[in-house]
Design a protein around this motif. Structure first.
Motif, PDB file in Angstrom:
ATOM      1  N   ASP A 156       0.820  -1.202   0.000  1.00 15.85           N
ATOM      2  CA  ASP A 156       0.000   0.000   0.000  1.00 15.85           C
ATOM      3  C   ASP A 156       0.856   1.255   0.000  1.00 15.85           C
ATOM      4  O   ASP A 156       0.442   2.310  -0.508  1.00 15.85           O
ATOM      5  CB  ASP A 156      -0.921   0.022   1.218  1.00 15.85           C
ATOM      6  N   PRO A 187      -0.724   2.307 -12.652  1.00 22.63           N
ATOM      7  CA  PRO A 187      -1.849   2.127 -11.720  1.00 22.63           C
ATOM      8  C   PRO A 187      -1.446   2.059 -10.249  1.00 22.63           C
ATOM      9  O   PRO A 187      -2.146   2.599  -9.391  1.00 22.63           O
ATOM     10  CB  PRO A 187      -2.488   0.814 -12.181  1.00 22.63           C
ATOM     11  N   ARG A 188      -0.340   1.387  -9.957  1.00 23.97           N
ATOM     12  CA  ARG A 188       0.062   1.282  -8.551  1.00 23.97           C
ATOM     13  C   ARG A 188       0.490   2.639  -8.008  1.00 23.97           C
ATOM     14  O   ARG A 188       0.201   2.983  -6.863  1.00 23.97           O
ATOM     15  CB  ARG A 188       1.180   0.249  -8.397  1.00 23.97           C
ATOM     16  N   ARG A 190      -0.600   5.573  -9.078  1.00 28.49           N
ATOM     17  CA  ARG A 190      -1.826   6.347  -8.911  1.00 28.49           C
ATOM     18  C   ARG A 190      -2.591   5.929  -7.661  1.00 28.49           C
ATOM     19  O   ARG A 190      -3.104   6.775  -6.917  1.00 28.49           O
ATOM     20  CB  ARG A 190      -2.708   6.187 -10.150  1.00 28.49           C
ATOM     21  N   ALA A 191      -2.669   4.626  -7.397  1.00 32.26           N
ATOM     22  CA  ALA A 191      -3.371   4.149  -6.199  1.00 32.26           C
ATOM     23  C   ALA A 191      -2.675   4.636  -4.934  1.00 32.26           C
ATOM     24  O   ALA A 191      -3.336   4.980  -3.941  1.00 32.26           O
ATOM     25  CB  ALA A 191      -3.458   2.629  -6.213  1.00 32.26           C
ATOM     26  N   TRP A 192      -1.351   4.669  -4.960  1.00 32.00           N
ATOM     27  CA  TRP A 192      -0.586   5.183  -3.816  1.00 32.00           C
ATOM     28  C   TRP A 192      -0.885   6.658  -3.600  1.00 32.00           C
ATOM     29  O   TRP A 192      -1.128   7.088  -2.462  1.00 32.00           O
ATOM     30  CB  TRP A 192       0.899   4.954  -4.083  1.00 32.00           C
ATOM     31  N   ASP A 194      -3.583   8.286  -4.527  1.00 35.16           N
ATOM     32  CA  ASP A 194      -4.954   8.399  -4.026  1.00 35.16           C
ATOM     33  C   ASP A 194      -5.037   8.025  -2.548  1.00 35.16           C
ATOM     34  O   ASP A 194      -5.788   8.643  -1.778  1.00 35.16           O
ATOM     35  CB  ASP A 194      -5.889   7.501  -4.840  1.00 35.16           C
ATOM     36  N   ARG A 195      -4.238   7.052  -2.152  1.00 34.38           N
ATOM     37  CA  ARG A 195      -4.227   6.624  -0.748  1.00 34.38           C
ATOM     38  C   ARG A 195      -3.665   7.737   0.137  1.00 34.38           C
ATOM     39  O   ARG A 195      -4.193   7.998   1.223  1.00 34.38           O
ATOM     40  CB  ARG A 195      -3.382   5.355  -0.631  1.00 34.38           C
TER      41      ARG A 195
END
Length: 211
Positions: A156, A187-188, A190-192, A194-195
């Motif tokens: 994460d 994608p990873r 971007r997800a980080w 967003d987190r």
């Protein structure tokens, strides 16, 4: 009115100052910030030079008079001395080294290309921009962000649990996604991002309009 016990010298728009303010907020530690650097000057004044002869920001001043410069040294110091700091700076040697590797990588590798891109698009008038240099820097930064994206597989946060590795890189991450540049689909990464934006201190001090 008395000031809170910890003072941070540095303008809020500095990516290095952002890191320190972010951590202090995560730790729920009150602080007083004094504008310095950039348009505010003061870093070459005798008072400031006595604390930080480099004329850079941030500079941390503790209530007992101890002063410290270099943002990552400040992050480590706060985690080692302030209540709750160990939650962001692991005790286990390998976990700590993992976070420190990303902290060092931020300064040694990511700092320069991101500095060039940011200054080109945000702080340089359009007629004076060196777009060729900015594109060279963008390509270099993209290669580095691909490394970070790969490292985030199954994680994460950049060093496993949320901590100093994320705080070190988080300012550049925000700039990467907000600058008017071409970006690959990672994608990873971007997800980080967003987190991190789910965290109030990050939104308060880091994920702000570029200036």
């Amino acid at each position: 009115m008395d000031h809170p016990p910890i003072t941070v010298w540095g303008r809020a728009t500095s990516v290095n100052v952002m890191k320190v303010l972010w951590l202090l907020d995560e730790l729920a530690i009150p602080f007083h910030r004094i504008d310095a650097g950039g348009e505010f000057g003061r870093t070459r004044d005798a008072e400031y030079a006595a604390m930080n002869p480099n004329a850079t920001v941030p500079t941390l001043v503790m209530p007992h008079g101890y002063t410290l410069w270099e943002s990552h040294a400040i992050l480590r110091y706060l985690c080692r001395t302030q209540p709750g700091g160990n939650a962001f700076y692991a005790e286990a040697p390998e976990a700590r080294a993992d976070a420190e590797r990303w902290m060092d990588w931020t300064l040694a590798s990511m700092n320069e290309p991101m500095r060039v891109i940011f200054w080109t698009w945000v702080r340089t008038p359009a007629e004076r921009r060196d777009l060729a240099a900015a594109e060279t820097a963008r390509v270099a930064a993209e290669r580095l962000w691909r490394i970070a994206d790969a490292a985030l597989e199954g994680r994460d946060y950049i060093a496993g649990g949320f901590g100093l590795g994320d705080i070190a890189l988080g300012g550049f991450l925000h700039r990467w996604f907000q600058l008017p540049i071409e970006r690959p689909d990672l994608p990873r990464l971007r997800a980080w991002y967003d987190r991190l934006r789910e965290r109030t201190p990050y939104r308060t001090h880091v994920a702000v309009p570029l200036s």
